[in-house]
Design an enzyme around this catalytic site. Structure first.
Site, short mmCIF file in Angstrom:
data_model
loop_
_atom_site.label_atom_id
_atom_site.label_comp_id
_atom_site.label_asym_id
_atom_site.label_seq_id
_atom_site.Cartn_x
_atom_site.Cartn_y
_atom_site.Cartn_z
N ASP A 31 -7.78 -5.52 -0.13
CA ASP A 31 -8.10 -6.95 -1.49
C ASP A 31 -8.02 -7.77 -1.30
O ASP A 31 -8.34 -8.64 -1.90
CB ASP A 31 -7.74 -6.03 -2.66
CG ASP A 31 -8.37 -4.64 -3.31
OD1 ASP A 31 -9.66 -4.21 -2.85
OD2 ASP A 31 -8.09 -3.58 -3.78
N HIS A 91 0.85 -1.28 0.29
CA HIS A 91 0.24 -0.01 -0.33
C HIS A 91 1.11 1.47 -0.19
O HIS A 91 2.14 1.36 1.08
CB HIS A 91 -1.29 -0.04 1.38
CG HIS A 91 -1.97 1.17 0.50
ND1 HIS A 91 -2.09 2.27 1.21
CD2 HIS A 91 -3.62 0.37 0.52
CE1 HIS A 91 -3.00 2.80 0.66
NE2 HIS A 91 -4.02 1.61 0.41
N1 CMC Z 1 4.64 -7.09 -3.72
C1 CMC Z 1 5.83 -7.59 -3.88
N2 CMC Z 1 6.26 -6.69 -3.77
C2 CMC Z 1 5.57 -4.95 -3.68
C3 CMC Z 1 4.34 -4.79 -3.75
C4 CMC Z 1 3.50 -6.55 -3.94
N3 CMC Z 1 2.12 -6.36 -3.71
N4 CMC Z 1 4.09 -3.99 -3.77
C5 CMC Z 1 5.49 -3.15 -3.90
N5 CMC Z 1 6.43 -3.95 -3.67
C6 CMC Z 1 7.38 -3.70 -3.77
C7 CMC Z 1 8.33 -2.98 -5.04
O1 CMC Z 1 8.43 -3.51 -5.85
C8 CMC Z 1 9.13 -2.06 -5.25
O2 CMC Z 1 10.32 -2.92 -4.74
P1 CMC Z 1 11.65 -1.89 -4.79
O3 CMC Z 1 11.38 -0.64 -4.26
O4 CMC Z 1 12.33 -3.45 -3.98
O5 CMC Z 1 11.77 -2.14 -6.15
C9 CMC Z 1 9.11 -0.97 -3.63
O6 CMC Z 1 7.95 -2.08 -2.57
C10 CMC Z 1 7.50 -0.15 -3.97
O7 CMC Z 1 6.74 -0.51 -4.43
P2 CMC Z 1 5.69 0.84 -5.36
O8 CMC Z 1 4.89 0.04 -6.32
O9 CMC Z 1 6.51 1.65 -5.88
O10 CMC Z 1 5.51 1.11 -4.16
P3 CMC Z 1 3.37 2.04 -4.50
O11 CMC Z 1 3.50 2.66 -3.35
O12 CMC Z 1 3.72 2.61 -5.57
O13 CMC Z 1 2.16 0.88 -4.27
C11 CMC Z 1 0.70 -0.38 -4.85
C12 CMC Z 1 1.37 0.35 -4.43
C13 CMC Z 1 -0.44 -0.52 -3.95
C14 CMC Z 1 0.20 -0.37 -6.23
C15 CMC Z 1 1.45 -1.68 -4.64
O14 CMC Z 1 2.16 -2.08 -3.44
C16 CMC Z 1 0.86 -2.63 -5.78
O15 CMC Z 1 1.05 -2.38 -7.04
N6 CMC Z 1 0.52 -3.91 -4.60
C17 CMC Z 1 -0.53 -5.17 -6.23
C18 CMC Z 1 -1.65 -4.08 -6.11
C19 CMC Z 1 -2.53 -3.61 -4.91
O16 CMC Z 1 -2.65 -5.29 -4.46
N7 CMC Z 1 -3.52 -3.24 -5.36
C20 CMC Z 1 -4.49 -2.59 -3.84
C21 CMC Z 1 -4.21 -1.06 -3.22
S1 CMC Z 1 -5.40 -1.36 -2.04
C22 CMC Z 1 -6.85 -0.94 -2.17
C23 CMC Z 1 -6.85 -0.62 -3.63
O17 CMC Z 1 -6.41 0.74 -3.09
O18 CMC Z 1 -7.85 -0.26 -3.44
#
Ligand code: CMC
Length: 377
Positions: free
Chosen positions: A314, A260
């Site tokens: 989720d 998140h």
């Molecule tokens: N699984 C594995 N690694 C992850 C994940 C994950 N679900 N989420 C983040 N990371 C890692 C990512 O690979 C990165 O690692 P590194 O720094 O080594 O490259 C680091 O954590 C930062 O990730 P980011 O994507 O830059 O972080 P963000 O703040 O943009 O991510 C997010 C937020 C929700 C987009 C992401 O966690 C994600 O894609 N999660 C999976 C999709 C998901 O479950 N979405 C629902 C979110 S909650 C409900 C909603 O908002 O609808």
């Protein structure tokens, strides 16, 4: 004016708001200052929607009025049903919902968003009608007639009735209602921000909600709950969970339902949903999917140790809906049915001190390039 570009506007405030608050370090979520744990234990979705929209818990008379108004406006025009019938049945329900909500606005021409009373009725209609549209679409694509709402049933019971013609078990209705509370609002997320940008143009609320629906659909936002189920079904059994997680992470793949932007601890909504799923599976029988989910959480906890990535809302919601027999591609529309109250609360707040969103950009292109005639390219 100097500008630092923040990709994804991370950490950049887009509004001053008193609707909800997240403490991402401590894992706290409040609606209008009330912890979600309190609301899930004592409130209902409709009461929480009132709280979000109007800023305070309703008195008994206000709740009665609000519930009556929403109940009375659940029906949808036959032309909306005809519109749904014209859409390809293999299309995604979020697309059908977005199309129907955009069309809904054409039936309610009072579009002056400065009219407070008109805005109240728009909010009532949108909260009331989204479940009817979702249920109607679900039935139509299976070749069944839509089932009109029943005024003697509560919000969640009525949704199940319109979807299946049967009432849910009382425990299911309670759990489903809690799921709706937990999905109703979540500060400045992508779909809320999208709605606010549209609202700032003084577009009507049906257009605002249609915009938000578009943003919610993506797999990084509301679409993740559907992806979680796809992932769990791919994994198949608890025994395969650990190797699947390890393999996904070694290929730099994201685990759906994890991580998140704001929470650096476990999402408090995931904690509540995990407890609810435990109750549901205890009372209604275990499933390999649930066992697999537990194993995925365990493996991810170990393999992602130190990265502050935990299950989000989720991760468990899809498992609950699946147990209730709801089609996987309806999960995001269920999210939308709940989140519409949050979107509308932000819409009303935005209108109070509206300023058109018109951000800046950092131009990274060239200047003064010559125009090369087509024959010379
Ligand atoms: N699984 C594995 N690694 C992850 C994940 C994950 N679900 N989420 C983040 N990371 C890692 C990512 O690979 C990165 O690692 P590194 O720094 O080594 O490259 C680091 O954590 C930062 O990730 P980011 O994507 O830059 O972080 P963000 O703040 O943009 O991510 C997010 C937020 C929700 C987009 C992401 O966690 C994600 O894609 N999660 C999976 C999709 C998901 O479950 N979405 C629902 C979110 S909650 C409900 C909603 O908002 O609808």
């Amino acid at each position: 004016m100097p500008h630092d570009f923040m990709p994804g506007l991370a950490g950049v405030p887009a509004a001053t708001s008193s609707i909800s608050d997240v403490d991402g370090q401590r894992g706290i979520l409040e609606y209008r200052g009330i912890r979600i744990e309190e609301l899930c234990a004592h409130s209902s979705y409709l009461e929480s929607a009132y709280l979000l929209l109007f800023g305070h818990l309703p008195t008994p008379a206000q709740l009665n009025q609000w519930t009556g108004d929403v109940t009375h406006h659940r029906r949808i025009k036959f032309r909306i049903i005809d519109l749904l019938k014209c859409l390809p049945e293999q299309g995604h329900p979020m697309d059908a919902l977005q199309a129907a909500v955009a069309a809904l606005g054409m039936f309610y021409p009072g579009r002056n968003v400065k009219d407070v009373e008109n805005n109240y009725w728009s909010a009532v209609r949108l909260v009331a009608k989204l479940p009817t549209i979702v249920a109607a679409w679900s039935r139509l694509r299976h070749g069944d007639d839509p089932i009109p709402p029943r005024d003697d049933l509560g919000f969640s019971e009525n949704f199940f009735y319109m979807l299946t013609e049967a009432g849910p078990l009382p425990l299911w209705a309670k759990i489903f209602d809690v799921c709706l509370i937990l999905h109703a609002e979540h500060t400045m997320n992508a779909s809320t921000f999208t709605g606010l940008v549209t609202a700032s143009t003084l577009a009507d609320p049906y257009t605002v909600v249609a915009s938000s629906l578009g943003a919610l659909k993506g797999p990084l936002h509301g679409g993740a709950n559907e992806e979680v189920l796809v992932m769990l079904k791919q994994i198949g059994t608890p025994a395969q969970a650990r190797s699947h997680v390890a393999q996904a992470l070694s290929h730099k793949k994201k685990l759906m339902g994890f991580g998140h932007r704001v929470y650096k601890v476990k999402d408090p909504r995931a904690t509540i949903l995990e407890d609810l799923s435990q109750r549901l599976f205890k009372e209604c029988g275990n499933s390999p999917l649930y066992e697999t989910a537990l194993e995925v959480e365990r493996a991810a906890g170990e393999l992602l140790k130190g990265k502050a990535i935990y299950p989000n809302v989720d991760f468990y919601s899809g498992i609950i809906y699946d147990k209730m027999g709801i089609d996987v591609d309806l999960f995001t529309p269920l999210f939308a049915m709940a989140r519409v109250s949050g979107w509308l609360a932000h819409w009303l707040e935005q209108l109070r001190e509206n300023k058109l969103f018109r951000p800046d950009q950092i131009y990274a292109g060239e200047h003064n390039r010559p125009y090369v005639p087509l024959s010379q390219r």
